[in-house]
Structure formats: C-alpha cells, structure tokens
Design a protein around this motif. Structure first.
Motif, short mmCIF file in Angstrom:
data_model
loop_
_atom_site.label_atom_id
_atom_site.label_comp_id
_atom_site.label_asym_id
_atom_site.label_seq_id
_atom_site.Cartn_x
_atom_site.Cartn_y
_atom_site.Cartn_z
N LEU A 247 -8.28 0.05 10.04
CA LEU A 247 -7.81 0.98 11.13
C LEU A 247 -6.46 1.10 11.05
N TYR A 248 -5.96 -0.08 11.01
CA TYR A 248 -4.54 -0.36 11.00
C TYR A 248 -3.83 0.37 9.77
N ALA A 249 -4.54 -0.14 8.57
CA ALA A 249 -3.85 0.45 7.50
C ALA A 249 -3.92 1.98 7.25
N THR A 250 -4.99 2.75 7.85
CA THR A 250 -5.34 4.03 7.80
C THR A 250 -4.38 4.86 8.67
N ARG A 251 -3.98 4.16 9.68
CA ARG A 251 -2.92 4.77 10.70
C ARG A 251 -1.42 4.69 10.03
N VAL A 252 -1.19 3.58 9.49
CA VAL A 252 0.32 3.42 8.73
C VAL A 252 0.25 4.32 7.44
N MET A 253 -0.80 4.23 6.88
CA MET A 253 -0.70 5.44 5.60
C MET A 253 -0.51 6.67 5.90
N LEU A 254 -1.20 6.94 7.17
CA LEU A 254 -1.21 8.67 7.53
C LEU A 254 0.39 8.79 7.91
N GLY A 255 0.86 7.70 8.62
CA GLY A 255 2.40 8.04 8.96
C GLY A 255 3.28 7.88 7.74
N VAL A 256 2.91 7.17 6.68
CA VAL A 256 3.71 7.12 5.46
C VAL A 256 3.71 8.57 4.62
N SER A 257 2.48 8.94 4.85
CA SER A 257 2.18 10.06 4.02
C SER A 257 2.96 11.26 4.60
N LEU B 179 0.87 -1.24 -0.01
CA LEU B 179 0.02 0.10 -0.08
C LEU B 179 0.90 1.24 0.01
N ARG B 180 1.97 1.22 0.62
CA ARG B 180 2.90 2.33 0.66
C ARG B 180 3.44 2.80 -0.70
N ALA B 181 3.56 1.94 -1.54
CA ALA B 181 4.12 2.08 -3.09
C ALA B 181 3.24 3.08 -3.76
N VAL B 182 1.99 3.24 -3.44
CA VAL B 182 1.11 4.18 -4.14
C VAL B 182 1.52 5.64 -3.65
N LEU B 183 1.56 5.86 -2.34
CA LEU B 183 2.02 7.14 -1.69
C LEU B 183 3.34 7.74 -2.08
N ARG B 184 4.43 6.29 -2.08
CA ARG B 184 5.88 6.73 -2.66
C ARG B 184 5.91 7.22 -3.90
N ARG B 185 5.12 6.47 -4.97
CA ARG B 185 5.06 6.92 -6.47
C ARG B 185 4.42 8.22 -6.67
N ARG B 186 3.55 8.73 -5.67
CA ARG B 186 3.04 10.04 -5.96
C ARG B 186 3.94 11.06 -5.33
N ALA B 187 4.40 10.87 -4.14
CA ALA B 187 5.47 11.61 -3.69
C ALA B 187 6.66 11.88 -4.70
N GLN B 188 7.25 10.95 -5.17
CA GLN B 188 8.10 11.08 -6.22
C GLN B 188 7.91 11.83 -7.50
N ALA B 189 6.54 11.66 -7.78
CA ALA B 189 5.97 12.18 -9.12
C ALA B 189 5.95 13.58 -8.64
N VAL B 190 5.28 14.13 -7.47
CA VAL B 190 5.30 15.37 -7.00
C VAL B 190 6.64 16.16 -7.06
N ALA B 191 7.58 15.48 -6.53
CA ALA B 191 8.80 16.03 -6.41
C ALA B 191 9.62 16.46 -7.80
N THR B 192 9.38 15.69 -8.73
CA THR B 192 9.68 15.87 -10.17
C THR B 192 8.88 17.01 -10.63
N ALA B 193 7.47 16.98 -10.37
CA ALA B 193 6.86 18.13 -10.96
C ALA B 193 7.26 19.43 -10.37
N LEU B 194 7.40 19.42 -9.00
CA LEU B 194 7.64 20.72 -8.50
C LEU B 194 9.00 21.32 -8.87
N ALA B 195 10.09 20.53 -9.26
CA ALA B 195 11.38 20.80 -9.94
C ALA B 195 11.19 21.64 -11.32
N THR B 196 10.04 21.29 -12.03
CA THR B 196 9.62 22.03 -13.10
C THR B 196 8.82 23.20 -13.12
#
Length: 212
Positions: free
Chosen positions: A129-139, A74-91
């Motif tokens: 609930l567990y996944a929600t807490r974990v994904m919030l932390g990853v975010s 599940l973390r992979a989704v957030l990590r891909r988005r974070a990487q894509a946003v970092a790339t977009a911000l650089a432009t």
C-alpha cells in the motif's frame, strides 16, 4: 593575458562524459535489478537498504550514490518512462491532434519496454500500500508534468491552465488503470494503454482528440 605556461582548465570530451554516464546507468540498473528480486521475495516494505546493498555486492554508501532512498529504486521506472515519453512527444508532427500525439508517443514508448520487467514492477508495487501511494504521487509529479507541458504548448496555454492540466491528469490516471488491468488480465500492454487513452477522445473530447 595569462602567460603561455598558465594551465588551462581540464575539460572532458563529450564521448568521455557519455561513457561515464553509461557506466553509472549500468551500475544503477544492476542495483535496481537486485533490489527488485528482493522486493519480489520479501516484499517492498520489509527490505532495507542494507539488504539491497548486500544483494548487489556494494556498500550502503555506494547505494546512495545511485539512489537517494529505497523508494527511488521503484521511482526509476516511472522516471525513465516519463523521459522517454517526453522525447517521443518532441518528435510528433506539429499538426497532429495533441491527444493523438500523446496516445501514439506513450504507445511507442511502452511497446519498447520489457513487458516482463514491467509486470514484476507492478507486482511489487501492488503488493505494498505504501509503494502504491508513493508511485501514484511520483506518477503525478513526473509523468503528468511531461504531459501537461506538452499539451500546454500545443494548446497555446500554460501547463497549469485547466485544460492541459486536467487532460494530463486524466491521461496519467488512465495509463495507471490500464497497466493494472493488463497485469491482471494479460494481453498487449502497449495496445491496452493505447485503447484506454481513446476514452479521452471519445468520452471527454467527443472524438476531437484535443484538436487545435
């Protein structure tokens, strides 16, 4: 100097390394897809790594080549988005107000995502609930870190200074709330997030957009 007969270290070309990385990414995405189907059917909490490996037709050992743990699927989704946003911000233009850059970069990245896949991911996370807490932390660790780094650079401050850190946390929280609202009410995800981020401009910054 070594003689002519000395062996030179073998170096793979950039194209070969990229092809290898692409294959690994495709394989990981296939495992991720199989896992998501199981999470939808049975719930994240009860699905095991053995279940995912069986569904993806791989060994458990191979699963761990792609993901350190079940949570990381599940973390992979957030990590891909974070990487894509970092790339977009650089432009983004250097003279653009920082929060306007954040809003536009996030909107562009989210607009390019598969909204149906995002909805499936949100459904799985919201049901546990567990996944929600974990994904919030990853975010907070992944996404907010990208925003704080960018905002700190634009504002001439360290990423962990109060202003960039608080703006990043506020933006990250708003994005999560907007995504949940979109999941419940429908509409356009990118537009919903973009509209929600204007809250920082109008309420927190008084319309200044964190201008330089």
């Amino acid at each position: 100097m070594a003689g002519d007969g000395a062996k030179r270290p073998y170096r793979t070309s950039p194209s070969v390394r990229q092809a290898r990385a692409d294959r690994l990414e495709a394989a990981a995405r296939a495992v991720e897809s199989a896992a998501l189907q199981l999470f939808e059917l049975r719930g994240f909490d009860v699905v095991t790594v053995d279940d995912i490996a069986a569904a993806a037709r791989i060994s458990v050992r191979t699963f761990y080549r792609y993901f350190p743990a079940k949570d990381d699927v599940l973390r992979a989704v957030l990590r891909r988005r974070a990487q894509a946003v970092a790339t977009a911000l650089a432009t983004r233009p250097a003279d653009e107000a920082p929060m306007r850059s954040v809003r536009q970069a996030v909107q562009d990245v989210v607009a390019a995502e598969d909204s149906a896949e995002v909805a499936r991911w949100v459904q799985v996370v919201e049901a546990s609930l567990y996944a929600t807490r974990v994904m919030l932390g990853v975010s907070i660790l992944e996404f907010n870190g990208v925003l704080a780094e960018f905002l700190g650079m634009r504002l001439g401050k360290a990423p962990d200074d109060l202003e960039p850190a608080m703006l990043a946390v506020a933006a990250g929280a708003i994005i999560l709330v907007a995504q949940t609202r979109w999941y419940l009410l429908g509409g356009d995800l990118a537009a919903t997030i973009s509209d929600a981020l204007t809250v920082i401009d109008t309420v927190v910054l008084g319309g200044a957009g964190a201008s330089e």
